[in-house]
Scaffold this active site. Structure first.
Site, PDB file in Angstrom:
ATOM      1  N   LYS A  65       0.868  -1.190   0.000  1.00  0.00           N
ATOM      2  CA  LYS A  65       0.000   0.000   0.000  1.00  0.00           C
ATOM      3  C   LYS A  65       0.900   1.234   0.000  1.00  0.00           C
ATOM      4  O   LYS A  65       1.679   1.464   0.932  1.00  0.00           O
ATOM      5  CB  LYS A  65      -0.856  -0.020   1.280  1.00  0.00           C
ATOM      6  CG  LYS A  65      -1.628   1.234   1.579  1.00  0.00           C
ATOM      7  CD  LYS A  65      -2.615   1.606   0.517  1.00  0.00           C
ATOM      8  CE  LYS A  65      -3.638   0.538   0.268  1.00  0.00           C
ATOM      9  NZ  LYS A  65      -4.593   0.842  -0.796  1.00  0.00           N
ATOM     10  N   HIS A  87     -10.453  -6.738  -3.923  1.00  0.00           N
ATOM     11  CA  HIS A  87     -10.064  -5.672  -3.012  1.00  0.00           C
ATOM     12  C   HIS A  87     -10.494  -6.035  -1.594  1.00  0.00           C
ATOM     13  O   HIS A  87     -11.393  -6.840  -1.398  1.00  0.00           O
ATOM     14  CB  HIS A  87     -10.778  -4.398  -3.482  1.00  0.00           C
ATOM     15  CG  HIS A  87     -10.894  -3.323  -2.461  1.00  0.00           C
ATOM     16  ND1 HIS A  87     -12.012  -3.149  -1.676  1.00  0.00           N
ATOM     17  CD2 HIS A  87     -10.025  -2.363  -2.095  1.00  0.00           C
ATOM     18  CE1 HIS A  87     -11.832  -2.110  -0.881  1.00  0.00           C
ATOM     19  NE2 HIS A  87     -10.631  -1.615  -1.112  1.00  0.00           N
TER      20      HIS A  87
HETATM   21  O1  GKR Z   1      -7.150  -0.076   4.578  1.00  0.00           O
HETATM   22  O2  GKR Z   1      -5.870   1.670   4.340  1.00  0.00           O
HETATM   23  C1  GKR Z   1      -6.570   0.759   3.879  1.00  0.00           C
HETATM   24  C2  GKR Z   1      -6.686   0.629   2.384  1.00  0.00           C
HETATM   25  O3  GKR Z   1      -6.063   1.733   1.783  1.00  0.00           O
HETATM   26  C3  GKR Z   1      -8.113   0.530   1.965  1.00  0.00           C
HETATM   27  O4  GKR Z   1      -8.858   1.573   2.546  1.00  0.00           O
HETATM   28  C4  GKR Z   1      -8.295   0.569   0.463  1.00  0.00           C
HETATM   29  O5  GKR Z   1      -9.665   0.637   0.166  1.00  0.00           O
HETATM   30  O6  GKR Z   1      -7.253  -1.607   0.466  1.00  0.00           O
HETATM   31  C5  GKR Z   1      -7.847  -0.644  -0.270  1.00  0.00           C
HETATM   32  C6  GKR Z   1      -7.266  -0.465  -1.627  1.00  0.00           C
HETATM   33  O7  GKR Z   1      -6.801  -1.421  -2.184  1.00  0.00           O
HETATM   34  O8  GKR Z   1      -7.328   0.629  -2.192  1.00  0.00           O
HETATM   35 MG    MG Z   2      -6.499  -0.347  -4.038  1.00  0.00          MG
END
Ligand code: GKR
Ligand code: MG
Length: 424
Positions: free
Chosen positions: A195, A322
Site C-alpha cells: 500500500k 479488493h
Molecule cells: O485499509 O488503508 C486501507 C486501504 O487503503 C483501503 O482503505 C483501500 O480501500 O485496500 C484498499 C485499496 O486497495 O485501495
Molecule cells: Mg487499491
C-alpha cells in the site's frame, strides 16, 4: 427447510477490533476498525451470517433494510434486492473516501443487498446441505490464493490505547522487507502488495525494488491510491516497468488512468475508478484499466460479483479482489465467490493478517501456502463464537469510534495534514 420457512428476525451487532497504525493516502488507520455482523434468523431456528461495514451510516442503512427482509423466504433473493433498492434512502453523516468505495453513500443499496444476500445464501446452503460456492455454480478451485498485503506503518498508535503489535515500524525498505518476510513466514503468501501513496514516490519505488531483490520472481503490486499525479505516475511507471505484475490506482480518475495506460505497458488495476457497471462501461471505452479489483461488499453481493467476472471475461479484463479491514465471515464469503470465478487471474487482497481477533467459532481462519481452503460444509461453513462477538461488541461500545476517519487520526500526529490528493 420447507418452502414455508420465513425470515423471522434480523440481528445487527456492531463490533470493533484492534487494527494496526497502517498508513495510506487518506491518513492512518484508527486503533479500532468497525464491522457489523448480521444474523438473519428463520422461523425454524436457523441463522444465516454476513459481515459488512460497521460505520454509523451503514448501521442506519441496515436498519432501513431490516423490515423489508423480515417475512421473506431465504430463497427470495430477487425480491429482497427489489425491496432494498426501493427502500434505502440517503443517510447523513457518512465520511467518504475515494480509496475505500465501501464508504460511498451512493452504494448504500448495493451494500445492504450484499449483506442480506450473503446471509440468505448461508441459510439456503444450510437448508439444502450445500456450501455457498455450490449455489454460485460450484467451485472451479479448492483453495483461494491471497497476497501479502504490506503497509507502511508506525510502531504504535497515537496515545498507546493498547500494547503495540508484533509487526513493529514499517517505513524503511529494510523494515518493509522484514514485514513481508514475517507475513510470508506466517501465512505462506506467494505474491505481495504494498500500500503506497504515503511517502515520496522515490521512497516507495525503493521499497518495491528492495522487495523484488529479497523475493526474486515473486509477483509484486503497488497501490498509491491515486495520490500521484498523472505525470508522477508516468515517470514512476518507467522505473516500475519490470518490477510489478500490476500498477494499482496510481493516479486519480478514469481519464487520468486512461492517459497513463497510453504511456506504460504495465497493466493498470483498480478498486477506485471502476466500482459500478456504468464505470465499467466507460473503462471499456477508454481502455484504461486492465484488472478489476472486485469487492462483493459494495458490488451488490456474491452473485453480482459473479456477473462482474463474466463481464471481465467478455472484455478480456483480469480480475482480483479488493479488501478493507475485516474479520473471518467476510474472508469466507470472499473465498466462496472467488472459488466460483474461473477468470480470477490474481491472488486476492486481504487485510486479515493485520487482525488478531475474530468472531468465528474455532478461532481464526487458517491459511496454507497463502491460500484459504474453500469450505465444504453447508452454507458459509462458519458459526459465531458468541463470547468473542460479545467481547468485540463491548469494544465497539467502549472505543467511541462511529465512523472510520483516517484523516482525523493522522491529524493527531500532524495537525497540518489535509489528506488532499494527489500530493505527489
Ligand atoms: O485499509 O488503508 C486501507 C486501504 O487503503 C483501503 O482503505 C483501500 O480501500 O485496500 C484498499 C485499496 O486497495 O485501495
Ligand atoms: Mg487499491
Amino acid at each position: 427447510m420447507s418452502r414455508d420457512i420465513r425470515i423471522s428476525h434480523v440481528r445487527i451487532t456492531p463490533v470493533a477490533f484492534r487494527d494496526g497504525p497502517l498508513l495510506n493516502a487518506a491518513g492512518i488507520h484508527e486503533p479500532w476498525a468497525l464491522r457489523a455482523i448480521l444474523e438473519v434468523e428463520t422461523s425454524d431456528g436457523r441463522i444465516g451470517l454476513a459481515e459488512t461495514y460497521g460505520d454509523a451510516p451503514m448501521l442506519a442503512v441496515l436498519e432501513q433494510a431490516r423490515p423489508h427482509v423480515v417475512g421473506l423466504s431465504p430463497f427470495a433473493l430477487n425480491l429482497m434486492e427489489e425491496r432494498l433498492k426501493a427502500a434505502i434512502r440517503p443517510v447523513p453523516g457518512a465520511v467518504e473516501y475515494t480509496l475505500a468505495p465501501g464508504s460511498h453513500a451512493a452504494k448504500n443499496a448495493a451494500k445492504a443487498i450484499s449483506a442480506f444476500e450473503v446471509a440468505m445464501l448461508d441459510l439456503q446452503g444450510q437448508a439444502v446441505g450445500a456450501p455457498v460456492v455450490d449455489l454460485l455454480g460450484g467451485a472451479v478451485r479448492s483453495e483461494v490464493a491471497y497476497s501479502a498485503y504490506l503497509f507502511f506503518k508506525y510502531a504504535e498508535h497515537h496515545g498507546r490505547p493498547y500494547e503495540p503489535d508484533a509487526w513493529g515500524e514499517g517505513i524503511s525498505p529494510q523494515q518493509v522487507v522484514a514485514q513481508a518476510r514475517r507475513m510470508i513466514a506466517l501465512y505462506g503468501f506467494q505474491s505481495i502488495k504494498l500500500k503506497g501513496g504515503v511517502f515520496e514516490p522515490r521512497h516507495e519505488i525503493a521499497c518495491i525494488r528492495a522487495l523484488s531483490e529479497a523475493f526474486r520472481g515473486m509477483p509484486l503490486r503497488l497501490d498509491p491510491n491515486a495520490n500521484w499525479s498523472v505525470a508522477t505516475s508516468k515517470r514512476a511507471a518507467e522505473e516500475l516497468d519490470d518490477l510489478l505484475e500490476y500498477y494499482e490506482d496510481p493516479c486519480p480518475g478514469l481519464d487520468g488512468m486512461a492517459e497513463l495506460a497510453r504511456h506504460t505497458r504495465l497493466p493498470l488495476a483498480t478498486n477506485m475508478v471502476v466500482t459500478t457497471m456504468e464505470e465499467f462501461r466507460r473503462n471499456v471505452e477508454k481502455k484504461a484499466v486492465k484488472v478489476i479489483l472486485s469487492d462483493h461488499h459494495y458490488w451488490g453481493g456474491l452473485r453480482a460479483t459473479r456477473q462482474l467476472a463474466r463481464m471481465c471475461a467478455l472484455w478480456e479484463l483480469g480480475m482480483s479482489m479488493h479488501s478493507n479491514s475485516h474479520l473471518g465471515i467476510s474472508l469466507v464469503a470472499m473465498t466462496h465467490v472467488a472459488a466460483a470465478i474461473p477468470n480470477l487471474s490474481y491472488a486476492c487482497d486481504t487485510h486479515y493478517p493485520w487482525q488478531d481477533e475474530d468472531i468465528v467459532r474455532g478461532g481464526r481462519i487458517a491459511f496454507k501456502d497463502g491460500a484459504v481452503a474453500v469450505p465444504t460444509r453447508p452454507g458459509l461453513g462458519v458459526e459465531l463464537d458468541r463470547q468473542a462477538l460479545a467481547k468485540l461488541h463491548d469494544q465497539y461500545l467502549a472505543c467511541g469510534i462511529r465512523n472510520r476517519d483516517d484523516r482525523r487520526q493522522m491529524q493527531k500526529y500532524d495537525p497540518s495534514f489535509t489528506g488532499a490528493t494527489p500530493r505527489y
